[in-house]
Design an enzyme around this catalytic site. Structure first.
Site, PDB file in Angstrom:
ATOM      1  N   ASP A  40       0.811  -1.237   0.000  1.00 55.13           N
ATOM      2  CA  ASP A  40       0.000   0.000   0.000  1.00 55.13           C
ATOM      3  C   ASP A  40       0.832   1.269   0.000  1.00 55.13           C
ATOM      4  OD1 ASP A  40       0.715  -0.274   2.706  1.00 55.13           O
ATOM      5  OD2 ASP A  40      -1.274   0.236   3.476  1.00 55.13           O
ATOM      6  N   SER A 145      -5.400   0.087  16.052  1.00 50.70           N
ATOM      7  CA  SER A 145      -5.141   1.526  15.985  1.00 50.70           C
ATOM      8  C   SER A 145      -5.909   2.200  14.856  1.00 50.70           C
ATOM      9  CB  SER A 145      -3.656   1.857  15.913  1.00 50.70           C
ATOM     10  OG  SER A 145      -2.935   0.879  15.285  1.00 50.70           O
ATOM     11  N   ASP A 190      -5.263  -0.034   6.190  1.00 46.69           N
ATOM     12  CA  ASP A 190      -6.013  -0.397   7.395  1.00 46.69           C
ATOM     13  C   ASP A 190      -7.168   0.571   7.630  1.00 46.69           C
ATOM     14  OD1 ASP A 190      -3.911  -2.098   7.487  1.00 46.69           O
ATOM     15  OD2 ASP A 190      -2.959  -1.199   9.237  1.00 46.69           O
TER      16      ASP A 190
HETATM   17  C1  GLA Z   1       0.347  -2.275   8.445  1.00 45.65           C
HETATM   18  C2  GLA Z   1       0.121  -0.894   7.848  1.00 45.65           C
HETATM   19  C3  GLA Z   1      -0.561  -0.974   6.487  1.00 45.65           C
HETATM   20  C4  GLA Z   1       0.145  -1.959   5.564  1.00 45.65           C
HETATM   21  C5  GLA Z   1       0.412  -3.278   6.287  1.00 45.65           C
HETATM   22  C6  GLA Z   1       1.262  -4.207   5.462  1.00 45.65           C
HETATM   23  O1  GLA Z   1      -0.864  -2.874   8.749  1.00 45.65           O
HETATM   24  O2  GLA Z   1      -0.647  -0.097   8.709  1.00 45.65           O
HETATM   25  O3  GLA Z   1      -0.616   0.301   5.916  1.00 45.65           O
HETATM   26  O4  GLA Z   1       1.334  -1.412   5.056  1.00 45.65           O
HETATM   27  O5  GLA Z   1       1.054  -3.084   7.528  1.00 45.65           O
HETATM   28  O6  GLA Z   1       0.588  -4.600   4.328  1.00 45.65           O
END
Ligand code: GLA
Length: 408
Positions: A40, A145, A190
């Site tokens: 991402d 979070s 997320d």
């Molecule tokens: C965490 C980050 C996301 C993404 C994942 C890995 O969850 O918050 O933005 O980068 O790791 O895919």
């Protein structure tokens, strides 16, 4: 706690702490990512779904400029701050270093969201009282979070009537809060999943354009099982930030070496074939492996969604397995406990695919398991894991849930 009991408890504790009733009750879910890991922040694709567990808030507007935060997860102690406190930096001042109001202070998450609203021009006219409760196991990599950030954004939008703030805005503001106030350089996945999730669907999101489509999770006779290794991904944010900067370095090497005039805005803009033709420019073997993961994981994600749409769940599972191997060996964000869960899990009949999910360095695996194999999977894997590490793995058979919403 679940459902009505949970909401009843939240309302009751709110009255005990603050007196009277809340103006509203709000919810934002955690997420599990099915495939598309560490893509991402590389302009690639992700394929997460929202969960039915998450964070809840009971909140009420105040007449004055005081904000009071409390969480039922942390003995319901009240933390106060005035909207005019310079530490909130609502005038947009402050560097990343002096914005963090104190390490490990959970109120940095909601404070960061208030800051992100102010930055976008949505300044709060008054303070509020809020009580949170979350039922995502902390440190499990299921985005407690992000759910707290998106929840806070939703609550601010509803309490103070900022109707123009869309679900995507809630995701962006939550991500900004995390990047700036918490210092974790996360991507958008997320918060996007928490804000935009849809029941029974996963979200196929292009993180470069924020275009997205919903894909029904038609798993036929299979289930999504999340296994919590109970290894908390502490210190994950510094390693995470390192991975991100390694990808940025690899990208700038490719950009500098590009002779054809082709623009390479992100690693996610390259197909594996295009990367193959250019990769000799990257001398450092570590950077090469990081970039390889980012490029190939993006391609796997696109293929996996096609496979799911055409009903080929076995291909989907193979791609999940390949994703884990790449995260374990090339991206190096797994850990021995998770690798055992994956390796042993794959040996159990009826397991279609299994991999680490989320940021890594502990947390959970996600597996697609034939319905009739779910019980033996949990039993056998739980036993092997306990024998090896003395830890009680937890297993959750999950359904894709609805994104952030007002409950009352
Ligand atoms: C965490 C980050 C996301 C993404 C994942 C890995 O969850 O918050 O933005 O980068 O790791 O895919």
């Amino acid at each position: 706690m679940k459902g009505k009991e949970l909401i009843g408890n939240l309302e009751q504790t709110f009255s005990q702490l603050y007196g009277g009733k809340a103006d509203g009750i709000f919810f934002a879910p955690g997420r599990v990512n099915l495939i598309g890991e560490h893509t991402d922040y590389n302009g690639g694709h992700v394929f997460p779904c929202a969960l039915t567990i998450g964070s809840y808030a009971a909140a009420r507007k105040r007449e004055d400029r005081m904000i009071r935060f409390a969480s039922m997860n942390i003995r319901s102690e009240v933390t106060e701050i005035s909207l005019d406190d310079p530490a909130l930096h609502l005038d947009g001042s402050g560097t990343r270093e002096d914005l963090a109001l104190g390490a490990n202070d959970w109120t940095n998450y909601p404070k960061g969201v208030i800051w992100a609203f102010a930055k976008a021009g949505d300044r709060l006219p008054s303070g509020f009282d809020v009580l949170y409760y979350g039922n995502i196991p902390a440190g499990s990599g299921l985005s407690s979070s992000a759910s707290l950030e998106v929840l806070t954004g939703l609550m601010l939008r509803e309490l103070f009537a900022f109707p123009k703030v869309s679900g995507v805005d809630l995701a962006i503001r939550g991500q900004q809060a995390e990047n700036i106030y918490v210092g974790m350089n996360c991507g958008i996945m997320d918060q996007f999943a928490s804000a935009m999730g849809k029941e029974a669907n996963a979200i196929f999101l292009d993180t470069n354009t924020l275009e997205y489509t919903y894909a029904p999770l038609l798993l036929k006779d299979a289930k999504i099982v999340v296994t919590n290794s109970k290894v908390k991904h502490q210190l994950a944010s510094s390693d995470y930030n390192t991975r991100r900067s390694e990808c940025e370095k690899a990208l700038s090497i490719l950009q500098a070496a590009e002779k054809s005039g082709k623009e390479i805005p992100s690693l996610g803009s390259l197909t594996p074939e295009e990367f193959e033709a250019r990769k000799s420019a990257i001398d450092d073997p570590v950077l090469l492996r990081r970039a390889m993961h980012a490029v190939c994981e993006n391609a796997r994600t696109i293929e996996a969604v096609d496979a799911l749409k055409s009903g080929d769940i076995h291909r989907f599972g193979e791609l999940m397995n390949a994703s884990h191997d790449s995260l374990q060996y090339d991206y190096e964000v797994s850990c021995p406990e998770i690798d055992v869960l994956v390796e042993e899990g794959r040996k159990i009949s009826g397991v279609i695919g299994t991999r680490i999910t989320g940021g890594g360095f502990g947390g959970c695996t996600v597996s697609i398991v034939r319905t009739d194999a779910v019980e033996p999977f949990c039993e056998r894997l739980g036993k092997i894991y306990k024998e090896k590490y003395g830890l009680d793995a937890e297993f959750y058979v999950v359904d894709a849930g609805e994104g952030a919403h007002r409950i009352s």
